[in-house]
Scaffold this active site. Structure first.
Site, PDB file in Angstrom:
ATOM      1  CG  HIS A 160      -0.330   0.250   2.512  1.00 22.78           C
ATOM      2  ND1 HIS A 160       0.051  -0.749   3.389  1.00 22.78           N
ATOM      3  CD2 HIS A 160      -0.014   1.428   3.133  1.00 22.78           C
ATOM      4  CE1 HIS A 160       0.568  -0.216   4.478  1.00 22.78           C
ATOM      5  NE2 HIS A 160       0.550   1.102   4.345  1.00 22.78           N
TER       6      HIS A 160
ATOM      7  CG  ASP B 193       0.037  -4.056   2.666  1.00 14.49           C
ATOM      8  OD1 ASP B 193       0.424  -3.605   1.563  1.00 14.49           O
ATOM      9  OD2 ASP B 193      -0.042  -3.380   3.707  1.00 14.49           O
TER      10      ASP B 193
ATOM     11  CB  SER C  18       3.144   1.878   6.066  1.00 19.15           C
ATOM     12  OG  SER C  18       1.938   2.084   6.750  1.00 19.15           O
TER      13      SER C  18
END
Length: 699
Positions: free
Chosen positions: A490, A552, A646
């Protein structure tokens, strides 16, 4: 009726004191005395001349014979003869010492003519009934009966009714006399430097009526030497030299010979490269023939000495015109001629007695400078860094940041072929793999520190910062191998439209839109340990779902490999599943609980949470925690990754090996450090096969 006519044609009476001749040409017939079967008249003489075609003879036999007896057949008789030979004389009734009757005897003529004469004297005291005889033509088997050598077949004789013909063995042809077999031997050419020549069919008798020509034609510069062998048998004459069969040797205008008899000529040195040998035989004789060997002789070349560390083949005491010598070198040496290296070199003895070239030298094989090893070093075993045959070198990797694949010795030897060879890898160079998960600076596992703490510089050398080109960081990642970054999928695309949450290629970040910074400690400040690297390519997991964050994970390929050092080192891929409750460390530059970004890299230590516990925690929010995800954090909250973290690493320490392994990458969660809300990470063990398939990275 037919026999009656024949009887009247052949049997008739003659008057007294008369003589009569009957010519017969039929292939068979009957002959009877005058008046048969009545008594024959006195003073009578009849001759029957029987002639049949050539190739036949006449067979005569008597069915009845009754003539007057007399001493040596002086009175009445039957005489059988040819042109020049009396075959038989018969008289009387039975054979005695002085007279002979034919009885069962058959009379055969030697040729195609027979004459039969019947004669009676002037008086017969008794009645004699005469004779009844028959004749027939029979075929002559010339093949069995031919005794005249000049008329018999040389090889094969074939009889047929009325004649015969001759044929020859394979390789022979029939002479015009239709009986002699000769060979076609007028175009024999010899061009080899040595050879053997014989008369046809040697050692069997040579054929008659032959004219053989043997030509020895060698390259100019050679001289032909002839040597006859002991068996020498050519028809001759005691008074006239070689009138029948002979050998002649022609060298240019000069003619040697003729030679014949049983004594072979002495060796002949022709002094020429071209020689003609003529062999003649007449139409008679049974002689065994001859055999000779020839050899080429040429000018002698000087003696040769092999080069140092070399040899010459063949090694001979003397070398003559056209002899060739091959020069080669010992193992580990190469022939050097005119500054050109080669395996062998050939020279030839010329017709003027000189060599076509000089003997070259032998030079030791040189493998030259070994190839450079990426991330490696070369050590020479000799003081002068020799690279010649049997010299040794050793490749090693730049420790402690690289190690050699498969623990190869790295030892290479200069081979005889002029290449560096390893016992395992052959001529291929070894491979230096990056050492993973062994930072130079060690950390102490932290106790429960609220909200984490600043990471010690150099303790997380695998962490990567994903930064916009303006220097603004937006995600984290981990270095794998020497040229790959693993991060969250992402991180590499823009936010999707809630009404149409479909990920399109246009939503993805271009490799030219961002960069990778390794060796980073300060969030915005720079220092000398940083390495800024461009992006070559990005790859998202093929099953990535941007709405549920399943799979992911993404891979970023660098344009160039970083320099590994104390501040830049890859992390190891997991070797097995992670155990529940194990402590992990999460690092990043994300926001703290005060909703502000830190100045330096931060890290927290948290435990792995049971998968079912994590699923229950997010069930009220209707969010799925799938098998490709792993959760970590405290039940009471307070320690978690947050915005900006992230893609960053979650790692654990293998205490036995002292190595750090990547467990997951920061993916999603519900707020930051909230109670009963655990951090959710992309589970690297679940996606390890895909990562290795794309990157080829092995620990």
């Amino acid at each position: 009726m037919r026999w009656l006519l024949l009887y009247y044609a052949l049997c008739f009476s003659l008057s007294k004191a008369s003589a009569h001749t009957v010519e017969l040409n039929n292939m068979f017939g009957q002959i009877q005395s005058p008046g048969y079967p009545d008594s024959y008249p006195s003073d009578s003489e009849v001759t029957w001349n029987i002639t049949v075609p050539d190739g036949f003879r006449i067979k005569l036999y008597f069915m009845h014979f009754n003539l007057e007896s007399s001493y040596l057949c002086e009175y009445d008789y039957v005489k059988v003869e040819t042109e020049d030979q009396v075959l038989a004389t018969f008289c009387g009734r039975e054979t005695t010492d002085t007279e002979q009757t034919p009885g069962q005897e058959v009379v055969l003529s030697p040729g195609s003519f027979m004459s039969i004469t019947f004669r009676s004297d002037f008086s017969n005291e008794e009645r004699f009934t005469g004779f009844d005889a028959h004749y027939m033509a029979v075929d002559v088997d010339e093949c069995k009966e031919r005794e005249d050598e000049e008329l018999s077949c040389d090889h094969y004789c074939h009889n047929y009714i009325g004649g015969y013909y001759c044929s020859c063995r394979f390789g022979y042809i029939l002479h015009t006399d239709n009986r002699t077999c000769r060979v076609e031997c007028s175009d024999n050419l010899f061009t080899q430097r040595t050879g053997v020549i014989t008369s046809p069919d040697f050692p069997n008798p040579y054929p008659k009526s032959s004219e053989c020509l043997y030509t020895i034609e060698l390259e100019e510069g050679f001289m032909v030497n002839l040597q006859f062998e002991d068996i020498f048998d050519i028809e001759d004459h005691p008074e006239v030299p070689c009138p029948y069969d002979y050998i002649k040797i022609k060298v240019g205008p000069k003619v040697l010979g003729p030679f014949c008899g049983e004594k072979a000529p002495e060796p002949i040195s022709t002094q020429s490269h071209s020689v003609l040998i003529l062999f003649h035989s007449d139409n008679s004789g049974e002689n065994r023939g001859w055999r000779l060997s020839y050899r080429a002789a040429g000018n002698e070349c000087p003696e040769l000495q092999p080069p140092v560390h070399g040899k010459i083949e063949p090694s001979q005491a003397k070398y003559f015109f056209k002899d060739q010598v091959l020069v080669s070198c010992d193992t580990g040496y190469k022939v050097l001629k005119d500054n050109v290296e080669m395996d062998t070199f050939q020279i030839e003895c010329l017709k003027d007695g000189t060599w076509s070239n000089k003997i070259p030298t032998c030079k030791i094989v040189d493998c030259r400078a070994p190839g450079e090893l990426e991330h490696g070093l070369i050590t020479f075993s000799t003081r002068n860094n020799l690279t010649t045959y049997k010299s040794e070198i050793k490749y090693s990797c730049q420790e402690p940041y690289y190690k050699m694949l498969n623990n190869n010795t790295g030892i290479y030897t200069c081979s005889a072929q002029g290449v560096w060879m390893n016992k395992v890898l052959g001529r291929s160079l070894p491979t230096c793999l990056p050492v993973c998960g062994l930072p130079k600076f060690s950390r102490k596992l932290m106790a429960r520190i609220f909200n984490g703490r600043p990471a010690q510089k150099g303790t997380t050398p695998w962490i990567a910062m994903l930064s916009h080109l303006n220097g603004q960081p937006f995600c984290g990642g981990s270095l794998l191998g020497s040229s790959w970054i693993v991060t969250a999928a992402h991180c590499l695309h823009q936010s999707l439209d809630p009404e149409d949450p479909t990920l399109r290629d246009s939503d993805l970040l271009s490799p030219s839109d961002f960069k990778i910074i390794l060796g980073k400690h300060w969030r915005l400040r720079s220092d000398e340990n940083e390495q800024h690297l461009g992006v070559k390519h990005t790859t998202l997991h093929p099953q990535y779902d941007p709405n549920t964050f399943e799979n992911d994970v993404a891979l970023v390929e660098l344009l160039e490999s970083p320099v590994l050092n104390a501040f830049v080192m890859p992390i190891c891929l997991p070797e097995g599943p992670q155990q529940e409750g194990a402590m992990v460390i999460v690092s990043g530059w994300g926001k703290q609980f005060l909703q502000r970004f830190p100045e330096t890299l931060m890290e927290i230590e948290i435990p792995i949470v049971d998968h079912s516990t994590c699923q229950k925690a997010y069930a009220p929010l209707k969010k799925k925690v799938t098998r490709d995800m792993i959760c970590a954090g405290e039940k009471e909250g307070g320690k978690d990754a947050c915005a900006g973290d992230s893609g960053g690493p979650m790692v654990t320490l293998n205490r036995e090996r002292g190595q750090w392994y990547l467990v997951g990458t920061v993916s999603w969660g519900d707020d930051c450090g909230k109670k009963d809300r655990y951090g959710v990470y992309s589970y690297i063990h679940h996606n390890k096969d895909w990562i290795q398939r794309v990157t080829g990275v092995r620990n």
